[in-house]
Design an enzyme around this catalytic site. Structure first.
Site, PDB file in Angstrom:
ATOM      1  N   ARG A 125     -45.929  37.939 120.395  1.00 24.23           N
ATOM      2  CA  ARG A 125     -45.517  37.981 118.989  1.00 24.23           C
ATOM      3  C   ARG A 125     -45.634  36.584 118.414  1.00 24.23           C
ATOM      4  NH1 ARG A 125     -39.771  38.794 118.647  1.00 24.23           N
ATOM      5  NH2 ARG A 125     -39.777  36.626 117.994  1.00 24.23           N
ATOM      6  N   GLU A 144     -43.992  29.607 116.325  1.00 23.89           N
ATOM      7  CA  GLU A 144     -44.349  29.607 117.752  1.00 23.89           C
ATOM      8  C   GLU A 144     -44.981  30.946 118.086  1.00 23.89           C
ATOM      9  OE1 GLU A 144     -41.442  30.188 120.771  1.00 23.89           O
ATOM     10  OE2 GLU A 144     -40.247  31.564 119.577  1.00 23.89           O
ATOM     11  N   ASN A 146     -44.719  33.868 121.133  1.00 19.89           N
ATOM     12  CA  ASN A 146     -43.941  34.308 122.293  1.00 19.89           C
ATOM     13  C   ASN A 146     -44.847  35.108 123.208  1.00 19.89           C
ATOM     14  OD1 ASN A 146     -41.061  33.647 121.217  1.00 19.89           O
ATOM     15  ND2 ASN A 146     -42.070  34.732 119.549  1.00 19.89           N
ATOM     16  N   SER A 151     -39.470  40.409 121.737  1.00 16.72           N
ATOM     17  CA  SER A 151     -38.607  41.577 121.551  1.00 16.72           C
ATOM     18  C   SER A 151     -38.549  42.064 120.105  1.00 16.72           C
ATOM     19  CB  SER A 151     -37.210  41.271 122.074  1.00 16.72           C
ATOM     20  OG  SER A 151     -36.686  40.166 121.396  1.00 16.72           O
ATOM     21  N   LYS A 305     -44.016  25.270 124.267  1.00 18.68           N
ATOM     22  CA  LYS A 305     -44.140  24.450 123.054  1.00 18.68           C
ATOM     23  C   LYS A 305     -45.169  23.329 123.267  1.00 18.68           C
ATOM     24  CE  LYS A 305     -40.442  26.711 121.335  1.00 18.68           C
ATOM     25  NZ  LYS A 305     -40.045  27.964 121.959  1.00 18.68           N
ATOM     26  N   LYS A 364     -38.108  19.853 119.720  1.00 20.05           N
ATOM     27  CA  LYS A 364     -38.088  21.070 120.543  1.00 20.05           C
ATOM     28  C   LYS A 364     -38.293  20.786 122.025  1.00 20.05           C
ATOM     29  CE  LYS A 364     -39.825  24.288 117.071  1.00 20.05           C
ATOM     30  NZ  LYS A 364     -40.624  25.521 116.903  1.00 20.05           N
ATOM     31  N   GLU A 368     -37.031  28.856 125.512  1.00 14.62           N
ATOM     32  CA  GLU A 368     -37.172  30.061 124.699  1.00 14.62           C
ATOM     33  C   GLU A 368     -35.796  30.658 124.472  1.00 14.62           C
ATOM     34  OE1 GLU A 368     -40.102  31.129 123.584  1.00 14.62           O
ATOM     35  OE2 GLU A 368     -41.147  29.533 124.650  1.00 14.62           O
ATOM     36  N   GLY A 369     -35.710  31.536 123.496  1.00 16.97           N
ATOM     37  CA  GLY A 369     -34.491  32.330 123.352  1.00 16.97           C
ATOM     38  C   GLY A 369     -33.563  31.858 122.255  1.00 16.97           C
ATOM     39  N   ARG A 450     -37.398  38.845 110.297  1.00 15.29           N
ATOM     40  CA  ARG A 450     -36.005  38.465 110.564  1.00 15.29           C
ATOM     41  C   ARG A 450     -35.559  37.510 109.479  1.00 15.29           C
ATOM     42  NH1 ARG A 450     -36.650  35.908 116.288  1.00 15.29           N
ATOM     43  NH2 ARG A 450     -38.543  35.274 115.237  1.00 15.29           N
TER      44      ARG A 450
END
Ligand code: ADP
Ligand code: MG
Length: 474
Positions: A125, A144, A146, A151, A305, A364, A368-369, A450
């Protein structure tokens, strides 16, 4: 961006009634999360947070994001096959970052032994924000990509009905019809099914590597359900189960509880806290197998990254995608400013620029997350500390994207209905399947919008900051 919901957002009573309707519809559609109190049980669940209204997104940017997705799939696939590039790019990072180093260790071991896997599956994604430019027009800039556990493809398939419902309640049927239908879980399942088919063993199953505490189970079930409809069975196991009951035969075929596994789909294994020594061993076992890993370890490393930052260097895209100048141009157009912090003059200069104008940058680490990046004063403090230490190579600097804020209403269990200033992040889901050297599938399969209140610099839905949304194309 002006909002077309402007006057509605001022009518508090109306918003409360709409919110009740929207929440009930969300629950009925299956826009669900397990609760923070009971993350391992589905006995009591609640709705996943979402916006009351779909947020306005320029159609041109949506189209651009869709149009570049196949290029990103190709790029990720190309990087994951280029061990020289991965090794060079990550050489300084792995000296300073333990987690990336551990992943890289496994990569080297598998390379050394020879890769048994012949079918490759990417479910990724690519995420973007809409940078407001000097002339006021927004530009699509990648945050970024993923490459592991991307998800919300499942829940994003169910939110359009909720926003359509809200607009229908308002008698805005024309507007309701403009909310795009979306079904990423179907497309993601299609990719898994293709990989399963090419693996070529009728009784083999899909192994979903799951977390013990998983609030987002319904998102994953949406994909499992699509697979079961194709008569492909999914078993959910933890890394711990793999280390106890997983095995390889002499052809490095993977077995779990005696059952052959065609595809391993990771919804775990992207953060350091998810790995005990035992779990690292399990990961190595999975990597060594000939099962299709989604992602394989090289593709996970491709999502770091640091790789993203090196891809933005002049000439790198051209080297990775030779003879494809149009794809290169489409990709580059979405890149924001990215800066290496490796020791040396280039890194020194980036640090000085960030210290001089902290609001224009994000720091950064290789994580992740959500919730790991540093902004503003925190970034300044970190940079002051890191400046003269080699540890700085485990970070990158990125230009901070500043979208134009707009008003919407964020609905969360237990929170009052409130209109806030927001910004959105658009994700496009990409799927590709490669057998040996032949790409047999390359597509985009849907989107995720989002939205979060502007006071939060970082964070996604799982981190409790952003909420699910739908683009309302204008
Ligand atoms: P993670 O892998 O933790 O999701 P991201 O790079 O996606 O890391 O960053 C997390 C969040 O931080 C994003 O969802 C976004 O809200 C914010 N963010 C990241 N990079 C930028 C940027 N360059 N400009 C503005 N916000 C950013
Ligand atoms: Mg992210």
């Amino acid at each position: 961006m002006a909002t077309s919901w402007g006057s509605l957002l001022q009518d508090e009573q109306l918003l409360e009634e709409l919110a009740r309707q929207a929440v009930d519809r969300a629950l009925a559609e299956g826009v669900l999360l397990r609760t923070t109190q009971e993350p391992s049980s589905s006995d009591v669940v609640s709705y996943a947070p979402f916006t009351l209204f779909p947020s306005l997104v320029p159609s041109a940017l949506l189209e651009q994001a869709y149009a570049v997705q196949m290029d990103f799939n190709l790029l990720v696939d190309a990087v994951s096959q280029n061990s020289a590039f991965l090794e060079q790019t990550l050489s300084s990072t792995i000296k300073m970052d333990n987690f990336t180093a551990h992943l890289f260790d496994i990569y080297k071991q598998v390379l050394g032994e020879g890769i048994a896997q012949t079918v490759f599956l990417g479910l990724n994604r690519s995420d973007y924000m809409f940078q407001r430019s000097a002339d006021g027009s927004p530009a699509l800039k990648q945050i970024e990509i993923n490459t592991i556990s991307a998800s919300f493809g499942g829940l994003a398939s169910r939110t359009p009905a909720v926003h359509q419902h809200v607009l229908n309640v308002l008698n805005k049927t024309k507007e309701a019809a403009k909310v795009l239908s979306n079904n990423p879980s179907k497309g993601l399942a299609l990719g898994i099914a293709k990989a399963w088919e090419l693996y070529g063993s009728a009784n083999a199953q899909v192994l979903l590597i799951a977390q013990e505490k998983e609030r987002n189970i319904f998102d994953q079930r949406a994909i499992e359900n699509e697979l079961l409809a194709k008569k492909i069975h999914v078993i959910r196991r933890r890394f711990e189960d793999v280390s106890e009951k997983g095995s390889l035969d002499q052809d490095r075929r993977l077995f779990m509880d005696g059952q052959e596994i065609a595809v391993v789909y990771f919804r775990d294994g992207y953060m350091p806290t998810q790995y005990s020594t035992q779990n690292w061993k399990a990961r190595l076992l999975l990597e060594r197998s000939c099962a299709v890993k989604c992602p394989d370890i090289a593709t996970q490393l491709t999502g770091t990254k640091k790789v993203q930052q090196e891809l933005s260097r002049a000439g790198v895209l051209e080297m990775l995608l030779p003879g494809q100048p149009e794809a290169v141009a489409r990709l580059r157009a979405t890149f924001a400013g990215l800066y290496s912090l490796d020791m040396g003059e280039e890194g020194d200069q980036a640090i000085n620029e960030a210290l001089a104008a902290p609001n224009r940058f994000v720091l950064k680490p290789q994580r992740e997350g959500g919730g790991n990046n540093l902004y503003g004063e925190e970034m300044v403090q970190a940079l002051e500390q890191l400046k003269d230490r080699e540890e700085r190579a485990s970070y990158i600097l990125m230009e901070k994207i500043e979208p134009e804020p707009f008003a919407n209403c964020l609905l969360r269990p237990g929170s009052p209905v409130r209109v806030v200033q927001c910004i959105s992040e658009l994700g496009i889901f990409g799927v590709y399947v490669r057998q040996g050297k032949t790409l047999v599938m390359n597509k985009h399969v849907g989107h995720l919008l989002r939205t979060k209140a502007i006071e939060h610099a970082d964070g996604g839905v799982a981190a409790g900051v952003a909420v699910l949304d739908n683009p309302y194309p204008v």
